[in-house]
Every structure is written in structure tokens, then in C-alpha cells.
Design an enzyme around this catalytic site. Structure first.
Site, PDB file in Angstrom:
ATOM      1  N   ASP A   1      45.526 -94.746  -8.417  1.00 38.87           N
ATOM      2  CA  ASP A   1      46.897 -94.800  -7.885  1.00 38.87           C
ATOM      3  C   ASP A   1      47.881 -94.657  -9.042  1.00 38.87           C
ATOM      4  O   ASP A   1      47.794 -95.395 -10.026  1.00 38.87           O
ATOM      5  CB  ASP A   1      47.134 -96.135  -7.166  1.00 38.87           C
ATOM      6  CG  ASP A   1      46.305 -96.234  -5.890  1.00 38.87           C
ATOM      7  OD1 ASP A   1      46.087 -95.189  -5.250  1.00 38.87           O
ATOM      8  OD2 ASP A   1      45.858 -97.344  -5.549  1.00 38.87           O
TER       9      ASP A   1
ATOM     10  N   GLU B   1      41.706 -85.050  -5.139  1.00 41.50           N
ATOM     11  CA  GLU B   1      41.914 -83.885  -6.012  1.00 41.50           C
ATOM     12  C   GLU B   1      42.290 -82.651  -5.176  1.00 41.50           C
ATOM     13  O   GLU B   1      43.214 -81.906  -5.520  1.00 41.50           O
ATOM     14  CB  GLU B   1      40.645 -83.600  -6.812  1.00 41.50           C
ATOM     15  CG  GLU B   1      40.776 -82.363  -7.681  1.00 41.50           C
ATOM     16  CD  GLU B   1      39.444 -81.903  -8.274  1.00 41.50           C
ATOM     17  OE1 GLU B   1      38.635 -82.754  -8.676  1.00 41.50           O
ATOM     18  OE2 GLU B   1      39.220 -80.674  -8.321  1.00 41.50           O
TER      19      GLU B   1
HETATM   20  C1  LIG Z   1      44.585 -92.130  -5.201  1.00 42.21           C
HETATM   21  S1  LIG Z   1      43.119 -92.858  -4.617  1.00 42.21           S
HETATM   22  C2  LIG Z   1      41.836 -91.814  -5.254  1.00 42.21           C
HETATM   23  C3  LIG Z   1      40.533 -92.021  -4.549  1.00 42.21           C
HETATM   24  C4  LIG Z   1      39.347 -91.194  -5.095  1.00 42.21           C
HETATM   25  N1  LIG Z   1      38.997 -91.605  -6.433  1.00 42.21           N
HETATM   26  C5  LIG Z   1      39.631 -89.725  -5.033  1.00 42.21           C
HETATM   27  O1  LIG Z   1      39.763 -89.100  -6.100  1.00 42.21           O
HETATM   28  O2  LIG Z   1      39.702 -89.180  -3.897  1.00 42.21           O
HETATM   29  C6  LIG Z   1      42.952 -94.314  -5.635  1.00 42.21           C
HETATM   30  C7  LIG Z   1      41.981 -95.329  -5.053  1.00 42.21           C
HETATM   31  O3  LIG Z   1      41.831 -96.435  -5.952  1.00 42.21           O
HETATM   32  C8  LIG Z   1      41.690 -97.617  -5.163  1.00 42.21           C
HETATM   33  N2  LIG Z   1      42.053 -98.772  -5.988  1.00 42.21           N
HETATM   34  C9  LIG Z   1      43.305 -99.170  -6.336  1.00 42.21           C
HETATM   35  N3  LIG Z   1      43.252-100.277  -7.091  1.00 42.21           N
HETATM   36  C10 LIG Z   1      41.933-100.596  -7.230  1.00 42.21           C
HETATM   37  C11 LIG Z   1      41.242-101.667  -7.890  1.00 42.21           C
HETATM   38  N4  LIG Z   1      41.909-102.634  -8.558  1.00 42.21           N
HETATM   39  N5  LIG Z   1      39.887-101.701  -7.814  1.00 42.21           N
HETATM   40  C12 LIG Z   1      39.221-100.732  -7.149  1.00 42.21           C
HETATM   41  N6  LIG Z   1      39.843 -99.705  -6.490  1.00 42.21           N
HETATM   42  C13 LIG Z   1      41.170 -99.638  -6.529  1.00 42.21           C
HETATM   43  C14 LIG Z   1      42.640 -97.372  -3.999  1.00 42.21           C
HETATM   44  O4  LIG Z   1      42.333 -98.165  -2.857  1.00 42.21           O
HETATM   45  C15 LIG Z   1      42.448 -95.889  -3.726  1.00 42.21           C
HETATM   46  O5  LIG Z   1      41.458 -95.636  -2.753  1.00 42.21           O
END
Ligand SMILES: C[S@@+](CC[C@H](N)C(=O)[O-])C[C@H]1O[C@@H](n2cnc3c(N)ncnc32)[C@H](O)[C@@H]1O
Length: 202
Positions: free
Chosen positions: A101, A178
Site C-alpha cells: 500500500d 501490477e
Molecule cells: C496494494 S496491495 C498489493 C497486493 C499484492 N501484493 C499484489 O501485488 O497484487 C497491498 C496489500 O498489502 C496488504 N497489507 C497491508 N499492510 C499489511 C501488513 N501490515 N501485513 C501484511 N499485509 C499487509 C494489504 O491488505 C493489501 O492486500
């Protein structure tokens, strides 16, 4: 497929997986889980741990696990940070943080999961020669990642030429996020760092 648990005293129960004995990879924020499932399917001798608080993402990964009959996946349906604190040093061979994020507002930058604290934890948790793979489509976050990770004395950026950070390697499949970023006209950046050997300056 079982869920690892970090107890109140900080001990980790990886349900039969031994960090000191087994090959472990970790994906932070796996989203829909397509990258994690691909890695687990192509590396059956590795256990891939994924942490993701977004429940639809967990359900999506479970569907991949079911469809492909994966027995080497462990899931934390929540924040990865207690696990980063609890795992012993040198327990991970690879860490993936793909399109975290972006938290674009300056007052929210402290929520970014890649920062000096996590760079230290990643360096401590990776085995010698282990890999940290980062991706983002937000240039400000790419600079932020470099500022947090590049100066770390135990991590080396592997890129030698621009193509190295503009494209994924063949063992790095794309993610749903992506694809959306490219569709929206943004250009992703792929950053790979290697853990230096302990006790040397290599
Ligand atoms: C923008 S999305 C990208 C998801 C995936 N990696 C992709 O490329 O399609 C970021 C993900 O990180 C997760 N996330 C945010 N903070 C996190 C944390 N502290 N621990 C684990 N996951 C987290 C969010 O719920 C979200 O699904």
C-alpha cells in the site's frame, strides 16, 4: 495448509514447519495470492508463508491452494509485523513485498511497510545470500524503498543496468495489482536485494 500463530510471548507456531530446518519464504501482503501460489507450486521443497489482513485475499489464496493441491503454504490472516518480530534470525531464504500500500500522503508515510525498521528485520531474517524482492508502481515509494533499504550495510542491490529494475525475472510472475497499475499507465519498478554473507564484507 495451516495457519502459523504468533503467541503472546512471541513464540511462533508454524504447525510442523521448523525455521531452523526447513526452507522458508515469506510474502508480505499477498493480495489475491496468485504470486504466492505460483511460487509454492514451482518450489515444492520450500514452505511459503503469506501474511495478508484482507479477507477476500485470504479466500482467494485458499482457492489457489485448493485448486493446485498445495501443501507447502502457511497463511497469517493479519498483520505481518508480529511474525517479523518473532521469527528467529536466518529463518527466511526469500522475502517478497510486492506493490505494498503506497500511503501517498506525507502524514501517512509512517504506515509504509517498507521502512528502516523492516529493512533491519529483513536483513536479520534472511539467510546469507537470501533475497528481498520489492515492487512498486509509485515512484515516490520506489525512492522511499531505496532510501530505507539501499544504505543497509548487509543488503546489496543486485541491479547492474536499467533493465534489471524495469522488468521481472522469469521466476517472478505478475500480480493482480501490477496488472491494474500497468492498465492505468503506471510503470512498475522491481528491486532485488541480496543478503550479504555474515562475518564478511561481501
Ligand atoms: C496494494 S496491495 C498489493 C497486493 C499484492 N501484493 C499484489 O501485488 O497484487 C497491498 C496489500 O498489502 C496488504 N497489507 C497491508 N499492510 C499489511 C501488513 N501490515 N501485513 C501484511 N499485509 C499487509 C494489504 O491488505 C493489501 O492486500
Amino acid at each position: 495448509m495451516l495457519r502459523p500463530v504468533v503467541a503472546a510471548d512471541g513464540t511462533v507456531d508454524l504447525k510442523g514447519v521448523e525455521p531452523a530446518r526447513d526452507r522458508l519464504w515469506l510474502e508480505v501482503g499477498f493480495g489475491g495470492g496468485e504470486h504466492l501460489a505460483w511460487q509454492a507450486e514451482h518450489h515444492p521443497d520450500v514452505t511459503v508463508i503469506g501474511a495478508e489482513p484482507f479477507l477476500n485475499g485470504v479466500a482467494s489464496l485458499l482457492a489457489h491452494v485448493d485448486d493446485s493441491g498445495l501443501g507447502n503454504v502457511r497463511i497469517i490472516d493479519g498483520d505481518v509485523r508480529p511474525l517479523l518480530d518473532a521469527l528467529p534470525p536466518t529463518s527466511l531464504e526469500r522475502i517478497f513485498v510486492l506493490f505494498p500500500d503506497p500511503w501517498p500522503k506525507a502524514r501517512h508515510h509512517k504506515r509504509r511497510i517498507v521502512n528502516h525498521w523492516s529493512a533491519n528485520r529483513f536483513a536479520d531474517l534472511l539467510v546469507d545470500g537470501g533475497e528481498l524482492r520489492l515492487a512498486t508502481d509509485i515512484m515516490d515509494y520506489a525512492r522511499w524503498m531505496m532510501a530505507a533499504v539501499w544504505p543497509h550495510p548487509d543488503l546489496t542491490w543486485t541491479a547492474r543496468r536499467p533493465g534489471d529494475w524495469r522488468s521481472r525475472t522469469r521466476d517472478w510472475p505478475g500480480t493482480r495489482y501490477e496488472a491494474k497499475a500497468i492498465e492505468a499507465g503506471r510503470t512498475p519498478v522491481f528491486l532485488t536485494f541480496r543478503r550479504k554473507a555474515r562475518g564478511t564484507s561481501q
